[in-house]
Design a protein around this motif. Structure first.
Motif, PDB file in Angstrom:
ATOM      1  N   LEU A   1      -4.518   0.891  10.024  1.00  0.00           N
ATOM      2  CA  LEU A   1      -5.046   1.609   8.862  1.00  0.00           C
ATOM      3  C   LEU A   1      -3.915   2.190   8.021  1.00  0.00           C
ATOM      4  O   LEU A   1      -3.936   2.117   6.787  1.00  0.00           O
ATOM      5  CB  LEU A   1      -5.988   2.727   9.321  1.00  0.00           C
ATOM      6  N   ASN A   2      -2.921   2.767   8.682  1.00  0.00           N
ATOM      7  CA  ASN A   2      -1.775   3.347   7.966  1.00  0.00           C
ATOM      8  C   ASN A   2      -1.007   2.283   7.181  1.00  0.00           C
ATOM      9  O   ASN A   2      -0.460   2.559   6.102  1.00  0.00           O
ATOM     10  CB  ASN A   2      -0.820   4.027   8.952  1.00  0.00           C
ATOM     11  N   HIS A   3      -0.957   1.096   7.741  1.00  0.00           N
ATOM     12  CA  HIS A   3      -0.159   0.022   7.154  1.00  0.00           C
ATOM     13  C   HIS A   3      -0.858  -0.660   5.979  1.00  0.00           C
ATOM     14  O   HIS A   3      -0.227  -1.413   5.215  1.00  0.00           O
ATOM     15  CB  HIS A   3       0.158  -1.016   8.245  1.00  0.00           C
ATOM     16  N   LYS A   4      -2.136  -0.401   5.817  1.00  0.00           N
ATOM     17  CA  LYS A   4      -2.936  -1.103   4.801  1.00  0.00           C
ATOM     18  C   LYS A   4      -2.298  -1.032   3.417  1.00  0.00           C
ATOM     19  O   LYS A   4      -2.299  -2.016   2.663  1.00  0.00           O
ATOM     20  CB  LYS A   4      -4.342  -0.498   4.766  1.00  0.00           C
ATOM     21  N   SER A   5      -1.737   0.099   3.067  1.00  0.00           N
ATOM     22  CA  SER A   5      -1.156   0.278   1.734  1.00  0.00           C
ATOM     23  C   SER A   5       0.143  -0.501   1.558  1.00  0.00           C
ATOM     24  O   SER A   5       0.606  -0.700   0.429  1.00  0.00           O
ATOM     25  CB  SER A   5      -0.871   1.762   1.470  1.00  0.00           C
ATOM     26  N   TYR A   6       0.736  -0.940   2.686  1.00  0.00           N
ATOM     27  CA  TYR A   6       2.039  -1.602   2.624  1.00  0.00           C
ATOM     28  C   TYR A   6       1.980  -3.058   3.093  1.00  0.00           C
ATOM     29  O   TYR A   6       3.021  -3.670   3.322  1.00  0.00           O
ATOM     30  CB  TYR A   6       3.046  -0.851   3.504  1.00  0.00           C
ATOM     31  N   GLU A   7       0.774  -3.613   3.232  1.00  0.00           N
ATOM     32  CA  GLU A   7       0.655  -4.931   3.845  1.00  0.00           C
ATOM     33  C   GLU A   7       1.316  -6.042   3.035  1.00  0.00           C
ATOM     34  O   GLU A   7       1.696  -7.073   3.601  1.00  0.00           O
ATOM     35  CB  GLU A   7      -0.820  -5.269   4.089  1.00  0.00           C
ATOM     36  N   TYR A   8       1.490  -5.862   1.749  1.00  0.00           N
ATOM     37  CA  TYR A   8       2.110  -6.898   0.930  1.00  0.00           C
ATOM     38  C   TYR A   8       3.610  -6.667   0.731  1.00  0.00           C
ATOM     39  O   TYR A   8       4.262  -7.413  -0.002  1.00  0.00           O
ATOM     40  CB  TYR A   8       1.417  -6.986  -0.430  1.00  0.00           C
ATOM     41  N   MET A   9       4.148  -5.642   1.380  1.00  0.00           N
ATOM     42  CA  MET A   9       5.578  -5.353   1.269  1.00  0.00           C
ATOM     43  C   MET A   9       6.324  -6.050   2.404  1.00  0.00           C
ATOM     44  O   MET A   9       5.869  -6.071   3.543  1.00  0.00           O
ATOM     45  CB  MET A   9       5.804  -3.839   1.323  1.00  0.00           C
ATOM     46  N   ASP A  10       7.485  -6.603   2.091  1.00  0.00           N
ATOM     47  CA  ASP A  10       8.280  -7.313   3.098  1.00  0.00           C
ATOM     48  C   ASP A  10       9.024  -6.343   3.998  1.00  0.00           C
ATOM     49  O   ASP A  10       9.147  -6.562   5.206  1.00  0.00           O
ATOM     50  CB  ASP A  10       9.267  -8.257   2.424  1.00  0.00           C
ATOM     51  N   LEU A  11       9.528  -5.247   3.422  1.00  0.00           N
ATOM     52  CA  LEU A  11      10.257  -4.233   4.186  1.00  0.00           C
ATOM     53  C   LEU A  11       9.726  -2.850   3.830  1.00  0.00           C
ATOM     54  O   LEU A  11       9.157  -2.640   2.754  1.00  0.00           O
ATOM     55  CB  LEU A  11      11.751  -4.306   3.883  1.00  0.00           C
TER      56      LEU A  11
END
Length: 212
Positions: free
Chosen positions: A154-164
């Motif tokens: 859930l925390n990662h949802k906002s960053y799922e399209y980021m490579d790093l």
């Protein structure tokens, strides 16, 4: 389920038995702890003992790992892989600070938990066949549970399209050390009705982290 349903009809050809026999031979080499059991099943197939075919079929199909489980494990591993790659781009000082304060390394799944055993099975399969890019890290005081991993998803949802991820983003995604047990406790939610006159306190039980 009788032999006519899943035994004879499934293993009535020599070719079908030969294919399954070879699979058991491979499994016996990979899983030496259960070597005797595999030899038992191989004897059934080699001798063509129809009465025992249902035992063989039950062994094969009794504990399937669903697509949902494997997908969830893949996502957890992908997140930790991204965190580890991101950590490699940071200074040693920041890496040490993050490692000391957050669970930035994968802790694995609990094979003894009814909730996590299928996750463990699939993760172990990936590791055994070298299809996993990260290794389980030992040494943390608290191991993470499936509940914690799901919170990370859930925390990662906002960053799922980021490579790093940046250091702050890693802090936002990962579980802070020392707060593991707090996340598993029931949470009190105050709910006020529309009229604003009565406040209701609801205890939300979190079963995701329970070890069954």
């Amino acid at each position: 389920m009788g032999a006519d349903d899943n035994g004879v009809n499934g293993l009535d050809s020599p070719l079908a038995r030969l294919v399954l026999l070879n699979q058991f031979k491979i499994m016996s080499l990979l899983d030496s702890a259960n070597w005797d059991s595999y030899c038992y099943y191989m004897d059934i197939l080699t001798e063509g003992i129809q009465k025992k075919y249902p035992h063989v079929m039950e062994m094969i199909s009794r504990d399937e790992v669903t697509m949902d489980v494997s997908g969830e494990v893949d996502l957890v591993l992908e997140i930790f892989n991204k965190v580890e790659r991101s950590m490699g781009q940071l200074s040693e000082e920041v890496q040490d600070e993050l490692s000391a304060g957050y669970h930035v390394h994968f802790n694995g799944f609990d094979s003894g938990s009814n909730v996590e055993r299928h996750h463990f099975t699939y993760c172990n399969f990936l590791n055994r066949h070298k299809e996993i890019d990260i290794q389980k890290r030992e040494g943390d005081i608290y191991n993470l549970s499936l509940h914690h991993y799901r919170q990370m998803i859930l925390n990662h949802k906002s960053y799922e399209y980021m490579d790093l991820l940046s250091a702050d983003e890693i802090r936002n995604v990962c579980i802070e050390k020392g707060h593991e047990m707090e996340m598993l406790r029931p949470k009190n939610l105050n709910i006020t009705d529309v009229g604003g006159l009565n406040a209701l306190q609801v205890v939300k039980e979190s079963g995701l982290g329970a070890k069954e």
